[in-house]
Design a protein around this motif. Structure first.
Motif, short mmCIF file in Angstrom:
data_model
loop_
_atom_site.label_atom_id
_atom_site.label_comp_id
_atom_site.label_asym_id
_atom_site.label_seq_id
_atom_site.Cartn_x
_atom_site.Cartn_y
_atom_site.Cartn_z
N PHE A 26 73.34 38.97 32.56
CA PHE A 26 72.65 37.99 33.39
C PHE A 26 73.25 37.96 34.79
O PHE A 26 74.42 38.30 34.97
CB PHE A 26 72.73 36.59 32.75
CG PHE A 26 72.27 36.60 31.32
CD1 PHE A 26 70.93 36.82 31.01
CD2 PHE A 26 73.17 36.44 30.28
CE1 PHE A 26 70.51 36.88 29.70
CE2 PHE A 26 72.75 36.50 28.96
CZ PHE A 26 71.41 36.73 28.67
N THR A 27 72.45 37.54 35.74
CA THR A 27 72.92 37.52 37.14
C THR A 27 74.16 36.64 37.29
O THR A 27 75.04 36.95 38.10
CB THR A 27 71.81 37.00 38.07
OG1 THR A 27 71.43 35.67 37.67
CG2 THR A 27 70.59 37.91 38.02
N ARG A 50 71.82 31.27 23.73
CA ARG A 50 73.10 30.55 23.59
C ARG A 50 73.58 30.01 24.95
O ARG A 50 73.98 28.85 25.06
CB ARG A 50 74.15 31.48 23.00
CG ARG A 50 75.45 30.77 22.66
CD ARG A 50 76.60 31.20 23.52
NE ARG A 50 76.91 32.61 23.34
CZ ARG A 50 77.86 33.23 24.03
NH1 ARG A 50 78.56 32.56 24.94
NH2 ARG A 50 78.11 34.50 23.86
N PHE A 51 73.51 30.84 26.01
CA PHE A 51 73.93 30.36 27.33
C PHE A 51 73.02 29.24 27.83
O PHE A 51 73.50 28.27 28.42
CB PHE A 51 73.94 31.51 28.35
CG PHE A 51 75.19 32.35 28.31
CD1 PHE A 51 76.44 31.78 28.50
CD2 PHE A 51 75.12 33.72 28.11
CE1 PHE A 51 77.60 32.55 28.47
CE2 PHE A 51 76.25 34.50 28.08
CZ PHE A 51 77.50 33.91 28.26
N ALA A 52 71.73 29.35 27.58
CA ALA A 52 70.81 28.29 27.99
C ALA A 52 71.17 26.98 27.31
O ALA A 52 71.12 25.90 27.92
CB ALA A 52 69.36 28.69 27.65
N THR A 53 71.56 27.06 26.05
CA THR A 53 71.94 25.87 25.28
C THR A 53 73.28 25.33 25.74
O THR A 53 73.46 24.12 25.94
CB THR A 53 72.00 26.22 23.78
OG1 THR A 53 70.79 26.86 23.39
CG2 THR A 53 72.20 24.97 22.94
N SER A 79 77.93 25.11 18.07
CA SER A 79 79.06 24.41 18.68
C SER A 79 78.69 23.75 20.01
O SER A 79 79.51 23.05 20.60
CB SER A 79 80.23 25.38 18.89
OG SER A 79 79.93 26.32 19.89
N CYS A 80 77.46 23.95 20.48
CA CYS A 80 77.01 23.34 21.73
C CYS A 80 76.71 21.85 21.52
O CYS A 80 76.57 21.39 20.39
CB CYS A 80 75.75 24.06 22.25
SG CYS A 80 76.02 25.78 22.73
N ASP A 81 76.58 21.13 22.61
CA ASP A 81 76.33 19.69 22.52
C ASP A 81 74.99 19.39 21.85
O ASP A 81 74.87 18.42 21.10
CB ASP A 81 76.36 19.05 23.92
CG ASP A 81 77.78 18.99 24.48
OD1 ASP A 81 78.74 19.09 23.69
OD2 ASP A 81 77.92 18.85 25.71
N GLN A 82 73.98 20.21 22.15
CA GLN A 82 72.66 20.00 21.55
C GLN A 82 72.13 21.31 20.97
O GLN A 82 71.28 21.97 21.57
CB GLN A 82 71.67 19.44 22.57
CG GLN A 82 71.85 17.96 22.84
CD GLN A 82 70.65 17.36 23.54
OE1 GLN A 82 70.37 17.70 24.67
NE2 GLN A 82 69.95 16.46 22.86
N PRO A 83 72.64 21.70 19.82
CA PRO A 83 72.23 22.97 19.22
C PRO A 83 70.74 23.07 18.95
O PRO A 83 70.18 24.16 18.91
CB PRO A 83 73.03 23.05 17.92
CG PRO A 83 73.73 21.74 17.75
CD PRO A 83 73.67 21.01 19.04
N ASN A 89 68.37 22.54 20.87
CA ASN A 89 67.70 23.22 21.98
C ASN A 89 67.71 24.73 21.77
O ASN A 89 66.73 25.42 22.06
CB ASN A 89 68.39 22.88 23.31
CG ASN A 89 68.15 21.44 23.73
OD1 ASN A 89 67.19 20.81 23.28
ND2 ASN A 89 69.01 20.91 24.57
N GLY A 90 68.84 25.24 21.26
CA GLY A 90 68.93 26.66 21.00
C GLY A 90 68.02 27.09 19.86
O GLY A 90 67.33 28.12 19.95
#
Length: 270
Positions: free
Chosen positions: A124-125, A178-181, A219-223, A225-226
């Protein structure tokens, strides 16, 4: 090059890497997650990726020779990389390279390349941002794909055609989600479409790598979304058919209940 970020290179380890590169007469740059997380003010990352326009393993050995205690250099010849664990940091070195892929494998065919070649192969950029370690332009940002703008706009975008990026290495589709989440970013529309178009390519990825990415999403705050993105792109039915099988309204004794699929996603956020 846009801007200078010497303050990101305050740790003495960067001066040592710079001195080692100067002795070898090669250019080198800090690249990837360290730069991204610094610019996002996510604390000081412990993992530092260094790309050398030259021999990355030779640079690692030279750095180790300049460090107190001469720490061990762990070499991964198959990947052309080397790693040093020093105090609380993990340093990984690689020579700048360009990659090509066979359709049935995500393992690249590697050739020596320039810094821009190396940035092009990044997922990704926002992970292609690099900071120079040469004394003459120490801390200068190299951003050929407008990664800074994407950080500011909270957009996930690939340096090259996303269709090629995801087809070459399908694991990047899960990394995008994963990065978006994790970062609360939006996947660029072209990129999101390319993920849907290439979703069946995920089948060439090992179960272990898929499970690892799922654990990171969880492990993200709002899985949820992923998992929603995995569902919308069509990846979820391929990797977790049991979960998508829950989709549908359940009726018990005449009472309509929450769709079991979406209810399960709500639960993972708790």
């Amino acid at each position: 090059m846009k801007g200078n970020y010497k303050e990101a290179l305050g740790d003495p380890i960067f001066e040592i890497i710079s001195a080692a590169a100067e002795k070898l007469e090669i250019e080198c740059y800090v690249i990837g997650g360290y730069v991204r997380d610094y610019l996002l003010d996510r604390g000081t990352p412990k993992d530092i990726d260094v790309v050398a326009v030259g021999e990355g393993i030779a640079l690692a050995r030279k750095v180790a020779s300049l460090l107190p205690g001469n720490p061990k250099v762990k070499i991964f010849k198959n990947f052309g990389t080397a790693m040093i664990k020093y105090r609380d940091k993990e340093l990984e070195f690689v020579g700048a390279r360009k990659e090509s892929y066979h359709r049935d494998s995500r393992k690249p065919v590697v050739e020596t390349g320039t810094l821009e070649d190396d940035q092009k192969r990044r997922d990704f950029t926002i992970n292609a941002l690099a900071l120079a370690l040469q004394s003459q332009d120490y801390g200068s940002l190299v951003d050929p794909f407008s990664g800074i703008a994407d950080l500011q706009n909270k957009i996930l975008r690939t340096p090259l055609d996303p269709d090629i990026t995801y087809s070459d290495d399908p694991l990047r589709m899960m990394r995008a989600i994963r990065f978006a989440t994790e970062l609360d970013f939006t996947i660029h529309n072209d990129s999101l479409k390319a993920i849907s178009d290439n979703r069946k390519r995920i089948k060439i990825i090992s179960k272990e790598r898929i499970v690892d990415e799922l654990h990171k999403i969880l492990s993200c705050d709002q899985p949820s979304n992923g998992f929603r993105l995995l569902h919308e792109t069509g990846i979820l039915p391929i990797i977790l058919p049991e979960l998508t099988a829950l989709q549908g309204i359940e009726e018990v004794e005449g009472q309509r209940h929450k769709d079991n699929f979406w209810h399960t996603l709500e639960v993972v956020d708790n």
